[in-house]
Scaffold this motif. Sequence first.
Motif, PDB file in Angstrom:
ATOM      1  N   GLY A 242      35.930  85.292  -0.309  1.00  0.00           N
ATOM      2  CA  GLY A 242      35.545  84.884   1.046  1.00  0.00           C
ATOM      3  C   GLY A 242      35.901  83.435   1.306  1.00  0.00           C
ATOM      4  O   GLY A 242      36.839  82.898   0.734  1.00  0.00           O
ATOM      5  N   ILE A 243      35.125  82.798   2.170  1.00  0.00           N
ATOM      6  CA  ILE A 243      35.341  81.396   2.511  1.00  0.00           C
ATOM      7  C   ILE A 243      34.085  80.625   2.110  1.00  0.00           C
ATOM      8  O   ILE A 243      32.964  81.074   2.370  1.00  0.00           O
ATOM      9  N   LEU A 244      34.276  79.496   1.459  1.00  0.00           N
ATOM     10  CA  LEU A 244      33.140  78.644   1.106  1.00  0.00           C
ATOM     11  C   LEU A 244      32.944  77.587   2.193  1.00  0.00           C
ATOM     12  O   LEU A 244      33.885  76.883   2.550  1.00  0.00           O
ATOM     13  N   ASP A 245      31.748  77.527   2.716  1.00  0.00           N
ATOM     14  CA  ASP A 245      31.370  76.495   3.678  1.00  0.00           C
ATOM     15  C   ASP A 245      30.066  75.908   3.157  1.00  0.00           C
ATOM     16  O   ASP A 245      29.030  76.573   3.145  1.00  0.00           O
ATOM     17  N   VAL A 246      30.098  74.659   2.686  1.00  0.00           N
ATOM     18  CA  VAL A 246      28.944  74.123   1.957  1.00  0.00           C
ATOM     19  C   VAL A 246      27.688  74.026   2.825  1.00  0.00           C
ATOM     20  O   VAL A 246      26.576  74.237   2.339  1.00  0.00           O
ATOM     21  N   GLN A 247      27.863  73.747   4.115  1.00  0.00           N
ATOM     22  CA  GLN A 247      26.687  73.681   4.985  1.00  0.00           C
ATOM     23  C   GLN A 247      26.025  75.063   5.094  1.00  0.00           C
ATOM     24  O   GLN A 247      24.813  75.199   4.975  1.00  0.00           O
ATOM     25  N   ARG A 248      26.857  76.070   5.279  1.00  0.00           N
ATOM     26  CA  ARG A 248      26.340  77.435   5.432  1.00  0.00           C
ATOM     27  C   ARG A 248      25.854  78.026   4.111  1.00  0.00           C
ATOM     28  O   ARG A 248      24.840  78.735   4.060  1.00  0.00           O
ATOM     29  N   ASP A 249      26.576  77.739   3.020  1.00  0.00           N
ATOM     30  CA  ASP A 249      26.330  78.432   1.750  1.00  0.00           C
ATOM     31  C   ASP A 249      25.401  77.683   0.799  1.00  0.00           C
ATOM     32  O   ASP A 249      25.157  78.127  -0.324  1.00  0.00           O
ATOM     33  N   GLN A 250      24.864  76.542   1.247  1.00  0.00           N
ATOM     34  CA  GLN A 250      24.077  75.701   0.342  1.00  0.00           C
ATOM     35  C   GLN A 250      22.868  76.426  -0.254  1.00  0.00           C
ATOM     36  O   GLN A 250      22.555  76.270  -1.441  1.00  0.00           O
ATOM     37  N   ARG A 251      22.174  77.245   0.577  1.00  0.00           N
ATOM     38  CA  ARG A 251      20.971  77.896   0.048  1.00  0.00           C
ATOM     39  C   ARG A 251      21.314  78.870  -1.063  1.00  0.00           C
ATOM     40  O   ARG A 251      20.626  78.922  -2.090  1.00  0.00           O
ATOM     41  N   TYR A 252      22.393  79.638  -0.870  1.00  0.00           N
ATOM     42  CA  TYR A 252      22.802  80.571  -1.922  1.00  0.00           C
ATOM     43  C   TYR A 252      23.165  79.800  -3.192  1.00  0.00           C
ATOM     44  O   TYR A 252      22.737  80.163  -4.304  1.00  0.00           O
ATOM     45  N   LEU A 253      23.945  78.722  -3.044  1.00  0.00           N
ATOM     46  CA  LEU A 253      24.365  77.936  -4.205  1.00  0.00           C
ATOM     47  C   LEU A 253      23.166  77.373  -4.956  1.00  0.00           C
ATOM     48  O   LEU A 253      23.052  77.494  -6.181  1.00  0.00           O
ATOM     49  N   VAL A 254      22.265  76.738  -4.207  1.00  0.00           N
ATOM     50  CA  VAL A 254      21.122  76.072  -4.840  1.00  0.00           C
ATOM     51  C   VAL A 254      20.137  77.094  -5.412  1.00  0.00           C
ATOM     52  O   VAL A 254      19.700  76.985  -6.562  1.00  0.00           O
ATOM     53  N   GLU A 255      19.791  78.105  -4.617  1.00  0.00           N
ATOM     54  CA  GLU A 255      18.776  79.061  -5.074  1.00  0.00           C
ATOM     55  C   GLU A 255      19.258  79.870  -6.277  1.00  0.00           C
ATOM     56  O   GLU A 255      18.501  80.128  -7.213  1.00  0.00           O
ATOM     57  N   THR A 256      20.529  80.247  -6.267  1.00  0.00           N
ATOM     58  CA  THR A 256      21.055  81.012  -7.410  1.00  0.00           C
ATOM     59  C   THR A 256      21.137  80.118  -8.644  1.00  0.00           C
ATOM     60  O   THR A 256      20.813  80.552  -9.757  1.00  0.00           O
ATOM     61  N   ALA A 257      21.572  78.871  -8.452  1.00  0.00           N
ATOM     62  CA  ALA A 257      21.614  77.926  -9.581  1.00  0.00           C
ATOM     63  C   ALA A 257      20.217  77.724 -10.161  1.00  0.00           C
ATOM     64  O   ALA A 257      20.044  77.716 -11.390  1.00  0.00           O
ATOM     65  N   LEU A 258      19.222  77.584  -9.288  1.00  0.00           N
ATOM     66  CA  LEU A 258      17.850  77.408  -9.771  1.00  0.00           C
ATOM     67  C   LEU A 258      17.385  78.628 -10.560  1.00  0.00           C
ATOM     68  O   LEU A 258      16.682  78.505 -11.570  1.00  0.00           O
ATOM     69  N   ASP A 259      17.803  79.819 -10.137  1.00  0.00           N
ATOM     70  CA  ASP A 259      17.449  81.041 -10.859  1.00  0.00           C
ATOM     71  C   ASP A 259      18.048  81.052 -12.277  1.00  0.00           C
ATOM     72  O   ASP A 259      17.509  81.704 -13.174  1.00  0.00           O
ATOM     73  N   LEU A 260      19.167  80.348 -12.447  1.00  0.00           N
ATOM     74  CA  LEU A 260      19.825  80.307 -13.760  1.00  0.00           C
ATOM     75  C   LEU A 260      19.218  79.268 -14.695  1.00  0.00           C
ATOM     76  O   LEU A 260      19.596  79.200 -15.867  1.00  0.00           O
ATOM     77  N   LEU A 261      18.324  78.429 -14.180  1.00  0.00           N
ATOM     78  CA  LEU A 261      17.750  77.358 -14.994  1.00  0.00           C
ATOM     79  C   LEU A 261      16.533  77.836 -15.774  1.00  0.00           C
ATOM     80  O   LEU A 261      15.705  78.596 -15.275  1.00  0.00           O
ATOM     81  N   ASN A 262      16.418  77.349 -16.993  1.00  0.00           N
ATOM     82  CA  ASN A 262      15.179  77.498 -17.744  1.00  0.00           C
ATOM     83  C   ASN A 262      14.107  76.629 -17.105  1.00  0.00           C
ATOM     84  O   ASN A 262      14.430  75.647 -16.431  1.00  0.00           O
ATOM     85  N   PRO A 263      12.815  76.941 -17.294  1.00  0.00           N
ATOM     86  CA  PRO A 263      11.747  76.081 -16.746  1.00  0.00           C
ATOM     87  C   PRO A 263      11.921  74.632 -17.204  1.00  0.00           C
ATOM     88  O   PRO A 263      12.234  74.375 -18.366  1.00  0.00           O
ATOM     89  N   GLY A 264      11.787  73.710 -16.243  1.00  0.00           N
ATOM     90  CA  GLY A 264      11.992  72.290 -16.543  1.00  0.00           C
ATOM     91  C   GLY A 264      13.448  71.868 -16.462  1.00  0.00           C
ATOM     92  O   GLY A 264      13.765  70.682 -16.597  1.00  0.00           O
ATOM     93  N   GLY A 265      14.335  72.856 -16.249  1.00  0.00           N
ATOM     94  CA  GLY A 265      15.763  72.553 -16.153  1.00  0.00           C
ATOM     95  C   GLY A 265      16.085  71.781 -14.877  1.00  0.00           C
ATOM     96  O   GLY A 265      15.317  71.787 -13.911  1.00  0.00           O
ATOM     97  N   VAL A 266      17.234  71.101 -14.874  1.00  0.00           N
ATOM     98  CA  VAL A 266      17.615  70.206 -13.770  1.00  0.00           C
ATOM     99  C   VAL A 266      18.915  70.676 -13.126  1.00  0.00           C
ATOM    100  O   VAL A 266      19.863  71.047 -13.819  1.00  0.00           O
ATOM    101  N   LEU A 267      18.947  70.645 -11.804  1.00  0.00           N
ATOM    102  CA  LEU A 267      20.162  70.901 -11.029  1.00  0.00           C
ATOM    103  C   LEU A 267      20.523  69.646 -10.246  1.00  0.00           C
ATOM    104  O   LEU A 267      19.688  69.105  -9.512  1.00  0.00           O
ATOM    105  N   TYR A 268      21.759  69.177 -10.416  1.00  0.00           N
ATOM    106  CA  TYR A 268      22.311  68.130  -9.543  1.00  0.00           C
ATOM    107  C   TYR A 268      23.220  68.826  -8.538  1.00  0.00           C
ATOM    108  O   TYR A 268      24.196  69.487  -8.925  1.00  0.00           O
ATOM    109  N   PHE A 269      22.888  68.688  -7.261  1.00  0.00           N
ATOM    110  CA  PHE A 269      23.684  69.312  -6.197  1.00  0.00           C
ATOM    111  C   PHE A 269      24.197  68.205  -5.292  1.00  0.00           C
ATOM    112  O   PHE A 269      23.421  67.417  -4.744  1.00  0.00           O
ATOM    113  N   SER A 270      25.516  68.122  -5.145  1.00  0.00           N
ATOM    114  CA  SER A 270      26.080  67.054  -4.316  1.00  0.00           C
ATOM    115  C   SER A 270      27.249  67.589  -3.502  1.00  0.00           C
ATOM    116  O   SER A 270      27.823  68.628  -3.812  1.00  0.00           O
TER     117      SER A 270
END
Length: 312
Positions: A242-270
Motif C-alpha cells: 500500500g502507501i505509507l502516510d505517517v500522519q494517517r498510519d501513526q496509530r497502527y505503527l505505534v500501537e503495533t510496536a507497543l504490542d511487540l514490547l515486553n513490559p517496561g520496554g521502550v519505543l522511540y517514534f520519530s
Amino acid sequence: MSDLSSYKNRLAKNAKHWGKWARRHGIQCYRLYDRDVPEFPVVVDWYAGKVHLAEVETGWVQTDEDHEAWLAEIWYATGEALGIAEDDIAIKLRRRQKGESQYEKTGAEGDEFIVEEDGLRFIVNLDAYLDTGLFLDHRNTRKRVRAESAGKRVLNLFCYTGAFSVYAAAGGARETVSVDLSNTYLAWAKRNLAENGLDTPAHTQVRADVLQWLGDAERAGEKFDLIVCDPPSFSNSKKMAGILDVQRDQRYLVETALDLLNPGGVLYFSNNLRRFKLDESLLPLCEDISAQSVPEDFRNKRIHQCFRFVKR
C-alpha cells in the motif's frame, strides 16, 4: 555577481564555533549552516573534511542560466569560506520529497568514505543518493539508544543504513533486528556493523514492508525490549502493498510496536513531517523528547519530532 560576504562570514564563523564543539564531543559530521542568512537558502553539513551542500527550494523564479550561475557562486564561496577544494563539496537541489525520493539515486556514483561519531564508524556517500547514509539530526537519540541497549533485544524499523542498530549493538544489545524495504540500505547496514566489528549472527537484517512485517511479527508473538521507529513521511514504493502516510498510519505503527514490547520496554517514534501532529489517543502514553533529541548544532529545532513510549 551577488555579494556573498554575509554568507561566507557566517559560514566561516559557524565552522570555527562548531568545529571546536565537535572535536570536544568526538564528532566528525555536523551541521554548519541552515539558511542562517535568508538570501542564501542552503544547508551545509560537514563530513570529516568534505561538505554536503543542499539547496532548499524557495519558489524563487530564476532562469536556468541564472540559477546555475547563482549555485556556482555559492559552491565557490563555500569552498573559500571553509578552506576546502570544490571537489570536496557535493551539491544537491533539495526539492520537497515525494514517495521514494529519499531512496533515489542521483545519477552520480560518489565516493564512499568513513566518518566517526562517538567512537563509532559509519560509511557515507555524499553524492550517490539524496541522503548521505547518516541522518545527523538523530545523533542524540542514537546515544540514548546505546545507553539503554545492554542485554536488550532491539528492533530498528525503517532502519535505513542501520545507524541505530550499530549504536544498539555497541551498547551491548544481545540482538538487533533491522527492517527495511531497500536491499541497498540493508547491505549498507550490514557493512556499518562490520566497520565496528559488530557484524555477528546476533544482528540481522530483514527486507520487508514494515507495515506488513509488524502484523506478521505480532501474530508470531515476537517480543522486543527496545524499538526504534523512524518512518519516512510518505512512501509509495512499488515494493509495498500500500502507501505509507505517517500522519494517517501513526496509530497502527505505534500501537503495533507497543504490542511487540515486553513490559517496561521502550519505543522511540520519530518523523520529520513538519505538519505532523501526534494522535490525541497516543499523547498520554508518551513523553515528547523533541527538544532534547534535536542536536545543538541544528538551528532548525523543528527538524524532527521524537516521542518516547514506555510499555506499561
